[in-house]
Design an enzyme around this catalytic site. Structure first.
Site, PDB file in Angstrom:
ATOM      1  N   CYS A 127       0.078  -1.400  -0.261  1.00 19.92           N
ATOM      2  CA  CYS A 127      -0.031  -0.090  -0.314  1.00 19.92           C
ATOM      3  C   CYS A 127       1.197   1.486  -0.376  1.00 19.92           C
ATOM      4  O   CYS A 127       1.025   2.159  -0.560  1.00 19.92           O
ATOM      5  CB  CYS A 127      -1.062  -0.143   0.811  1.00 19.92           C
ATOM      6  N   ARG A 145       6.521 -11.397   5.267  1.00 19.94           N
ATOM      7  CA  ARG A 145       6.183 -11.582   6.551  1.00 19.94           C
ATOM      8  C   ARG A 145       6.795 -12.381   7.603  1.00 19.94           C
ATOM      9  O   ARG A 145       6.889 -13.564   7.258  1.00 19.94           O
ATOM     10  CB  ARG A 145       5.071 -11.096   6.439  1.00 19.94           C
ATOM     11  N   GLN A 192       1.859 -11.156  -3.782  1.00 17.36           N
ATOM     12  CA  GLN A 192       0.048 -10.807  -3.184  1.00 17.36           C
ATOM     13  C   GLN A 192      -0.654 -10.226  -5.245  1.00 17.36           C
ATOM     14  O   GLN A 192       0.593  -9.537  -5.293  1.00 17.36           O
ATOM     15  CB  GLN A 192      -0.478  -9.287  -2.609  1.00 17.36           C
ATOM     16  N   ASP A 248      -2.059  -7.482  -5.772  1.00 23.47           N
ATOM     17  CA  ASP A 248      -2.376  -6.516  -5.326  1.00 23.47           C
ATOM     18  C   ASP A 248      -3.123  -5.494  -5.469  1.00 23.47           C
ATOM     19  O   ASP A 248      -2.628  -5.122  -6.701  1.00 23.47           O
ATOM     20  CB  ASP A 248      -1.363  -6.422  -4.187  1.00 23.47           C
ATOM     21  N   HIS A 282      -4.303  -1.372  -5.875  1.00 25.03           N
ATOM     22  CA  HIS A 282      -5.187   0.231  -4.510  1.00 25.03           C
ATOM     23  C   HIS A 282      -6.318   0.776  -5.028  1.00 25.03           C
ATOM     24  O   HIS A 282      -5.811   1.733  -6.416  1.00 25.03           O
ATOM     25  CB  HIS A 282      -4.179   0.392  -3.930  1.00 25.03           C
ATOM     26  N   LYS A 325     -13.725  -4.802   6.386  1.00 23.80           N
ATOM     27  CA  LYS A 325     -13.251  -4.952   5.344  1.00 23.80           C
ATOM     28  C   LYS A 325     -13.725  -6.444   4.622  1.00 23.80           C
ATOM     29  O   LYS A 325     -14.913  -6.317   5.990  1.00 23.80           O
ATOM     30  CB  LYS A 325     -11.784  -5.960   5.246  1.00 23.80           C
ATOM     31  N   HIS A 357      -7.970  -0.966  -0.315  1.00 23.83           N
ATOM     32  CA  HIS A 357      -7.438  -1.763  -0.460  1.00 23.83           C
ATOM     33  C   HIS A 357      -8.019  -3.353  -1.367  1.00 23.83           C
ATOM     34  O   HIS A 357      -9.367  -3.852  -0.409  1.00 23.83           O
ATOM     35  CB  HIS A 357      -6.260  -2.225   0.281  1.00 23.83           C
TER      36      HIS A 357
END
Length: 603
Positions: free
Chosen positions: A301, A330, A348, A350, A352, A431, A477
């Site tokens: 992000c 992580r 990911q 991912d 945004h 979420k 997200h």
């Protein structure tokens, strides 16, 4: 036959018969396979197992034995080495105890009294360290007793249908620096038929285990010299993953997403602004560069925020949609690592979306359409759950309410059902979690949609509205697969390694019957490669039947057999695994078939 009551439900808290003070306004929990009933049964079965272990291994000392999603486990220390064969004798003793119909009781003492009572049991001392001061409860059944907050069934007669599934090692408290305890997993149900059905699924799950298939199909590997939780993608797995990435790339571009790329290493100052440093630091890796602290990104992000800040933004630019196959790291304890499903490095899918508050519902609705198409393509059913504000959170309560209501309205307008996970949101916003159900009826949490008013505020994001005034955008997200690693692990088990043609590592196996047919096989291979279809030619000096068996073991969607007739007529003998049919086609017709398969719009 009338069902027996084994506990009560007080709002969302289960109260067992040993603890209930008044039955007024309480909902009965009957002995059946409901969620609440199974929680009581399985928790009690963990104690039944511990009692049996204590009889068989008197020196045993016990740590914790919680209920998990599909059963229970107990961590304990014992002098003997316990293996899979020992589970049989433990089960036998458990059955004897269940048939003895032992009453399960409860009493309470102060924490100080408990510390004194278990002064010679270091594992019980560890448990007590995790319990607040005050009264603690102890459950008893026969000569066995254990610290526990419950709930439990009133009698061991309710614990007849169980199975111990595996034995493993587990670090004390999940800390790899501490001793390794023995952990035994098990499950339990209210009736024999449900247990039998579950065990059938477990056996099928073993055959479909993505770690087993990953080795057989040569998709990925792990290496201790590299480190735990760091997958190494082999050629087949890299092809599979690349095809999945390309398919999603096209789908994103069609929907107006722009590809971006952020660095994997950011100054700690950025993580302090975002709130990750205070709220997520224990899950991150940090290093020093030029006497400054840097953090390896656990999420994408912040990089996407910097893309947004790279230019002046107007309301005419919104919504802005950025996507990235972002590699993140992580910190995971070694005890929880599990194949591709739980790793330390993953990528990911991912995205945004930066938009105005008035655009939230439409954007969430579009994402839900994207999710629906993708899940249908892979033949997953799915359900959704809204996760609300956790205790550890940033941002005003009012902002959280606005964001949560926006998610609810988007789902309500589409007529979609959803559950509520109170307190399950990310620290920066509520979420929607997308939970998929696989072929074995197991549920997996993969995708997520999160509304975030907080990070735009922390990074002072702006856009100019119709009145030429500065406003703050909303940040959504969004990940649909969650991560490529986890999704591929789940998909491998879901389809038992028989991947859809469009992403199969090797889509077509070409088997020339003799050396005279190898040139024709190579010609077809080259044609298919130009269409983006990976092939393998089985040209070793082996029998035709053996070549076919080897290709079938690789679960290839299609196999072509080429002999004199095929060479002469420029045709192929096609074995279609998914259609379960064999037929002869001209080479031109086969190429047309492949073009149709590779040009489909999937979602």
């Amino acid at each position: 036959m009338e069902k027996e009551i084994i506990a009560f439900l007080d709002t969302e808290k289960i109260v067992d018969l040993q603890s209930v003070q008044s039955k007024n306004n309480l909902k009965e929990i009957y002995f059946d396979n409901s969620k609440e009933s199974l929680e009581v049964i399985r928790h009690s079965c963990a104690h039944l197992m511990a009692q049996a272990i204590k009889i068989l291994y008197p020196e045993a000392k016990f740590f914790v034995g919680p209920v998990i999603e599909d059963g229970f486990y107990y961590d304990f220390r014992v002098d003997s080495k316990i293996n899979e064969e020992d589970l049989v004798k433990i089960e036998k003793k458990m059955k004897e105890l269940a048939e003895s119909k032992i009453e399960i009781g409860k009493y309470e003492i102060s924490k100080q009294e408990a510390l004194q009572k278990f002064q010679n049991d270091d594992l019980k001392q560890e448990v007590l360290l995790r319990i607040p001061d005050g009264q603690v409860s102890i459950y008893t059944q026969g000569d066995f007793e254990d610290l526990c907050r419950g709930p439990h069934v009133p009698n061991t007669k309710f614990l007849r249908f169980f199975k111990l599934t595996r034995v493993a090692g587990a670090y004390l408290g999940g800390d790899e620096k501490r001793e390794m305890l023995t952990r035994i997993y098990g499950t339990a149900f209210a009736d024999k038929e449900s247990l039998k059905e579950y065990l059938t699924i477990i056996e099928e799950a073993k055959k479909r285990d993505h770690r087993k298939l990953g080795t057989e199909l040569k998709l990925f590997t792990f290496d201790d010299e590299i480190g735990g939780g760091l997958p190494i993608w082999l050629s087949n797995g890299a092809r599979l993953r690349s095809k999945l990435e390309q398919m999603l790339y096209r789908a994103h571009r069609i929907r107006g997403y722009e590809p971006v790329r952020g660095p994997e290493l950011l100054k700690a100052d950025a993580w302090k602004i975002s709130g990750h440093y205070d709220n997520y630091k224990e899950n991150m890796y940090f290093t020093q560069i030029d006497e400054q602290e840097y953090g390896i990104k656990p999420m994408n992000c912040v990089g996407h925020i910097k893309v947004y800040q790279s230019d002046v933004r107007s309301y005419r630019d919104l919504p802005l949609k950025f996507f990235e196959y972002g590699v993140v790291h992580r910190h995971e304890k070694s005890g929880v690592l599990h194949g591709l499903l739980r790793v330390r490095e993953f990528t990911q899918d991912d995205a945004h979306i930066f938009c105005m508050p008035s655009q939230i519902k439409d954007q969430v609705s579009e994402i839900l359409n994207f999710v629906d198409g993708l899940m249908k393509f892979f033949n997953f059913s799915y359900e959704m759950e809204i996760s609300t504000r956790p205790q550890k959170a940033i941002g005003d309560l009012e902002i959280w309410e606005i964001a949560t209501n926006a998610l609810k309205e988007a789902l309500d307008e589409k007529g979609l059902k959803y559950g509520i996970d109170e307190g399950g949101g990310a620290f920066y916003g509520p979420k929607i979690d997308i939970k998929i159900t696989d072929a074995l009826k197991r549920k997996w949490q993969c995708g997520t949609i999160q509304v975030d008013f907080n990070l735009p505020n922390r990074f002072k994001l702006e856009y100019t509205d119709t009145n030429n005034e500065k406003k703050q955008p909303v940040m959504l997200h969004r990940a649909i697969l969650g991560s490529f690693e986890r999704f591929i692990g789940i998909l491998t088990e879901h389809c038992a390694g028989e991947f859809p043609f469009s992403i199969a590592p090797t889509a077509v196996g070409i088997i020339p019957i003799s050396n005279n047919h190898i040139a024709y096989a190579q010609e077809i291979n080259d044609m298919l490669l130009k269409l983006g279809v990976d092939c393998e030619i089985y040209d070793k000096n082996e029998s035709l039947n053996k070549k076919i068996r080897i290709a079938e073991k690789q679960k290839l969607p299609m196999i072509l057999v080429l002999g004199d007739e095929e060479l002469e007529k420029r045709s192929v003998a096609l074995r279609d695994r998914r259609a379960k049919e064999q037929k002869n086609l001209s080479l031109d017709d086969f190429i047309t078939l492949i073009k149709e398969k590779t040009s489909e719009v999937y979602f």
